[in-house]
Design a protein around this motif. Sequence first.
Motif, PDB file in Angstrom:
ATOM      1  N   ASN A 123       0.832  -1.198   0.000  1.00  0.00           N
ATOM      2  CA  ASN A 123       0.000   0.000   0.000  1.00  0.00           C
ATOM      3  C   ASN A 123       0.876   1.260   0.000  1.00  0.00           C
ATOM      4  O   ASN A 123       1.993   1.251   0.511  1.00  0.00           O
ATOM      5  N   TYR A 124       0.332   2.337  -0.562  1.00  0.00           N
ATOM      6  CA  TYR A 124       0.986   3.658  -0.506  1.00  0.00           C
ATOM      7  C   TYR A 124       2.430   3.615  -1.029  1.00  0.00           C
ATOM      8  O   TYR A 124       3.343   4.192  -0.429  1.00  0.00           O
ATOM      9  N   ARG A 125       2.627   2.951  -2.147  1.00  0.00           N
ATOM     10  CA  ARG A 125       3.979   2.834  -2.710  1.00  0.00           C
ATOM     11  C   ARG A 125       4.166   3.680  -3.972  1.00  0.00           C
ATOM     12  O   ARG A 125       5.226   3.621  -4.602  1.00  0.00           O
ATOM     13  N   ASN A 126       3.142   4.426  -4.351  1.00  0.00           N
ATOM     14  CA  ASN A 126       3.193   5.254  -5.558  1.00  0.00           C
ATOM     15  C   ASN A 126       3.538   4.425  -6.796  1.00  0.00           C
ATOM     16  O   ASN A 126       4.295   4.852  -7.682  1.00  0.00           O
TER      17      ASN A 126
ATOM     18  N   TYR B  76      -2.162  -6.717  -0.847  1.00  0.00           N
ATOM     19  CA  TYR B  76      -2.733  -5.397  -0.566  1.00  0.00           C
ATOM     20  C   TYR B  76      -1.959  -4.353  -1.370  1.00  0.00           C
ATOM     21  O   TYR B  76      -0.758  -4.160  -1.154  1.00  0.00           O
TER      22      TYR B  76
ATOM     23  N   LYS C  23      -3.486  -1.001  -2.169  1.00  0.00           N
ATOM     24  CA  LYS C  23      -4.370   0.165  -2.221  1.00  0.00           C
ATOM     25  C   LYS C  23      -3.565   1.464  -2.202  1.00  0.00           C
ATOM     26  O   LYS C  23      -2.408   1.506  -1.790  1.00  0.00           O
ATOM     27  N   ARG C  24      -4.199   2.533  -2.680  1.00  0.00           N
ATOM     28  CA  ARG C  24      -3.625   3.877  -2.697  1.00  0.00           C
ATOM     29  C   ARG C  24      -2.316   3.936  -3.474  1.00  0.00           C
ATOM     30  O   ARG C  24      -1.309   4.454  -3.017  1.00  0.00           O
ATOM     31  N   ASN C  25      -2.343   3.377  -4.696  1.00  0.00           N
ATOM     32  CA  ASN C  25      -1.233   3.523  -5.618  1.00  0.00           C
ATOM     33  C   ASN C  25      -1.739   4.231  -6.877  1.00  0.00           C
ATOM     34  O   ASN C  25      -2.781   4.893  -6.836  1.00  0.00           O
ATOM     35  N   SER C  26      -1.029   4.084  -7.977  1.00  0.00           N
ATOM     36  CA  SER C  26      -1.433   4.715  -9.236  1.00  0.00           C
ATOM     37  C   SER C  26      -1.464   3.701 -10.371  1.00  0.00           C
ATOM     38  O   SER C  26      -1.190   4.028 -11.533  1.00  0.00           O
TER      39      SER C  26
ATOM     40  N   ALA D  38      -8.521   2.449  -4.605  1.00  0.00           N
ATOM     41  CA  ALA D  38      -7.901   3.755  -4.862  1.00  0.00           C
ATOM     42  C   ALA D  38      -6.656   3.654  -5.735  1.00  0.00           C
ATOM     43  O   ALA D  38      -5.548   4.003  -5.328  1.00  0.00           O
ATOM     44  N   ASN D  39      -6.843   3.163  -6.963  1.00  0.00           N
ATOM     45  CA  ASN D  39      -5.822   3.227  -7.994  1.00  0.00           C
ATOM     46  C   ASN D  39      -6.442   3.923  -9.212  1.00  0.00           C
ATOM     47  O   ASN D  39      -7.409   4.675  -9.065  1.00  0.00           O
TER      48      ASN D  39
END
Length: 363
Positions: A23-26, A47, A49-52, A74-75
């Motif tokens: 998660n959250y690794r851009n 998991y 989430k919150r990447n691009s 959230a990608n």
Amino acid sequence: MTTELNEIIFIAKRERHKHLFLNYRNLHKFPAELLRDEGLPFLERLYMKRNSLTALPDNLALKLPNLIELYLHANNIVSIPEGIGNLTRLQSLDVSNNALQLVCPEIGRLRSLRHLRLSSNQLKCLPPEIGELKDLETLEVSMNQLTSLPDQLYRCTSLQNLTADHNLLRHIPRQLCCLRRLSQLSLASNRLTFLPLDLGKSRELLFVFVDNNVDLRGLPSYLYNKVIGCSGCGVSAQVVKGDPGGSLDEPLTETLFRLPPEVKVVCSETDNVAPLEELSMRTLHRICHQRTTDINIPKSLQDLLFLPLGHCHRCSQAMFTIVYPKLFPLRDTVLAGVHRRTAVSFVAYCCSSHCIRTFDLQG
């Protein structure tokens, strides 16, 4: 970041990790190290989430064959590849808050899937193959652009929670009334004008939320003893003058409230006999349910008999082409104090003039 990521994946491979948190690794692309060589055959939960991320690899199932849970919240994923159908052990898939425009039919091959979250995307439709998910318990499709739900959802016999708030739904399939395990249905902020006649007939359905459907004026009376949300419903419609609450002094028609379009005729209390077409359908329906062997009738007619338009709210008689509606304005019920910002009424759908006369909402 790349060196650190590769190190995390290397350790996961070496130590045969079952859980991997990315998660959250851009991340803009799916990590190549996850797919290198034999992949991670022991991994069960991933998991991310919150990447691009914008896409998933086609060989995901080949390299991660034992995935049970996949979290991609959230990608920027636009589509799910056909290869997703090969994740035969997958039980939970979260692709909410992405840019999905399409769900591939292969989603129906995920026969172990129990939780599917597709909220906050750009979906305009769902594939009918979702009906193949017999073990599905949770389906979340809120915040999309859906104009309808597939009729085949009734095949999801394990479905317990269906959330479809903030879409463009004008109606929902009456087949949903066949879902015997459905306990919560949330359809707030859509464009609903009516609900299926049998909605709430199942004892398992306890919570129904249809708030902010401004053209919805009637709730099936089966919902009377349920936990319902209907604030903001009916507020755009003209208030009917006089007292429409079940009086039989004048015929009840669609001018008082919206009826499902399948209803061909709305009768008044002066009609003592239903049309021959309706009587024939009711008789066939009764015979089909009493016999243990099949009756030699066309399949199209069998399918129709399997799913009546609704059942009489007083005597449970099946109805196919005709109903006798009776209104109970919310202001006359115990729920009036709870839902003050609404113009909605409970509607009892009966099979005959006799039933409509004798039906009492609190009886």
